[in-house]
Design an enzyme around this catalytic site. Structure first.
Site, PDB file in Angstrom:
ATOM      1  NE  ARG A 104      -2.862   0.327   3.350  1.00 50.37           N
ATOM      2  CZ  ARG A 104      -2.294   0.854   4.443  1.00 50.37           C
ATOM      3  NH1 ARG A 104      -1.937   2.118   4.459  1.00 50.37           N
ATOM      4  NH2 ARG A 104      -2.092   0.114   5.514  1.00 50.37           N
ATOM      5  CE  LYS A 156     -11.992   9.125 -19.464  1.00 47.23           C
ATOM      6  NZ  LYS A 156     -13.223   8.381 -19.314  1.00 47.23           N
ATOM      7  CE1 TYR A 189     -16.740  12.533 -16.724  1.00 50.03           C
ATOM      8  CE2 TYR A 189     -15.529  12.425 -14.667  1.00 50.03           C
ATOM      9  CZ  TYR A 189     -16.376  11.844 -15.591  1.00 50.03           C
ATOM     10  OH  TYR A 189     -16.851  10.585 -15.369  1.00 50.03           O
ATOM     11  CG  ASP A 213      -8.904  16.592 -15.850  1.00 53.76           C
ATOM     12  OD1 ASP A 213      -8.262  15.960 -16.709  1.00 53.76           O
ATOM     13  OD2 ASP A 213      -9.952  16.171 -15.338  1.00 53.76           O
TER      14      ASP A 213
END
Ligand code: PLP
Length: 373
Positions: free
Chosen positions: A50, A197, A102, A172
């Site tokens: 982790r 994407k 978005y 972004d």
């Protein structure tokens, strides 16, 4: 080395180092939750998965070289966005978010961070309108080009004003990927993206990343990831690493196809409004040319009605009717079916894939003709 060469060599040792004799050319994923850690913890490079992981590390090294900063990967684009907000904002802070971003980014800031006492201000991407509401902000979040309307703002100009008043700038960078636009080089403090994407580009995994030059910022993002457990499995990290090696081929083809499709659509009388930064009538055409190396796969356009848009999508043989974008297979959807964006019923977001452009244009022609009937 040019970025394209670096990308093709993702996961390989830095030249002149070579893989050991008999080693695979591309190492596979490391499946481990814990690593042998004798004695002092600091003496072992890895302890618990982790905190850090060798397969993440290779992917972060490859994306970081493109971005020009230290990078941390996350299990989705929204996990990356949430990490930036959670690591940097506290009650009483002001965050400025694009009103045309978005839609889930807007929902996250309104539904979660506003209720924790963060003041959320919104302004559109076009014309650098976020500058008007910047005063006193801790963080301004940009999304350029914006999804799905492809508006563009000036990262360097906004960063200059923001930094004068102590505001951090995050971008972004999903649509262009860091091969098509480098926000950190343009003055942003943080570049974040959904790598679901074009960056990974095969419509088979969710991923995100956050990059920054400032070690203090990266330490905060890292700490958030460790505490929240917002981590990527080794198989996803490895698939992403493998996909990254073909990003230059895919992004170039997608960007060229998108531009050709945009020019084709703009010349059709039955298409109301075609949006693409390469079109000279795009309001930020000159800025986009300056700021970006590749415009990416998206073309947005409007058909006269919901019925025409639905007929077009049904008639197309090559456009996969699906959400998301950036895959090697071309796709499209009627965006208004989701709600959340200010778009008309006939608005279509198309994502150009890597097919031959003649086949795509022939298919678009027959599908548009069918939509008129
Ligand atoms: N940012 C942009 C611009 C997006 O288009 C998306 C998803 O479509 C996201 C962030 C969120 O990414 P993910 O779906 O990987 O969480």
């Amino acid at each position: 080395m040019k970025p394209e060469t670096r990308l093709v060599r993702s996961g390989l040792p830095e030249p002149p180092a070579k893989p050991a004799a008999g080693a695979p050319i591309h190492p596979g994923p490391v499946f481990a939750s814990a690593f042998r850690t004798p004695g002092e913890i600091a003496d072992s490079p890895y302890s618990y998965a982790r905190f850090h992981h060798p397969t993440w590390h290779e992917l972060e090294r490859a994306i970081g070289a493109l971005e020009g900063g230290e990078t941390r990967i996350f299990p989705s684009g929204m996990a990356a966005t949430a990490a930036v907000f959670a690591a940097l904002l506290k009650p009483g802070d002001i965050v400025v978010v694009p009103s045309d971003s978005y839609h889930t980014t807007r929902a996250l800031s309104r539904e979660y961070f506003a209720s924790l006492g963060v003041e959320v201000r919104m302004a559109p991407t076009a014309n650098n309108a976020q500058l008007a509401v910047l005063e006193g902000a801790r963080l301004v979040w940009l999304e350029t080009p914006s999804n799905p309307s492809l508006d563009v703002c000036d990262i360097a100009a906004i960063a200059e004003v923001a930094h004068r008043q102590g505001t951090l700038v995050a971008v972004d960078n999903t649509t262009p990927t860091p091969l098509g636009q480098q926000p950190l080089a343009l003055g942003a403090d943080i570049s974040a993206a959904s790598d679901t994407k074009s960056l990974t580009g095969h419509s088979d995994l969710l991923l995100g990343h956050v990059s920054a030059k400032d070690p203090e910022l990266i330490a905060k993002i890292d700490r958030w990831r460790t505490l929240s457990g917002s981590i990527v499995g080794p198989m996803e990290a490895w698939l992403a690493l493998r996909s990254l090696t073909t990003l230059p081929l895919r992004l170039e083809k997608q960007s060229r196809n998108a531009e050709a499709i945009a020019r084709f659509l703009a010349a059709r009388s039955d298409v109301a409004h075609t949006i693409h930064p390469a079109l000279p009538n795009h309001p930020a055409h000159e800025l986009a040319k300056r700021q970006m190396q590749w415009f990416g796969p998206i073309v947005s356009f409007t058909l006269p009605s919901r019925r025409a848009a639905e007929k077009f999508l049904t008639a197309s043989h090559l456009l996969m009717e699906a959400t998301s974008f950036g895959g090697i297979v071309s796709s499209a959807e009627r965006r208004a079916r989701w709600g959340g964006d200010k778009v008309s019923e006939g608005f279509i977001r198309l994502s150009a894939g890597c097919e031959d452009i003649d086949d795509l244009l022939a298919d678009l022609t027959q599908a548009l003709d069918a939509a008129r009937g």
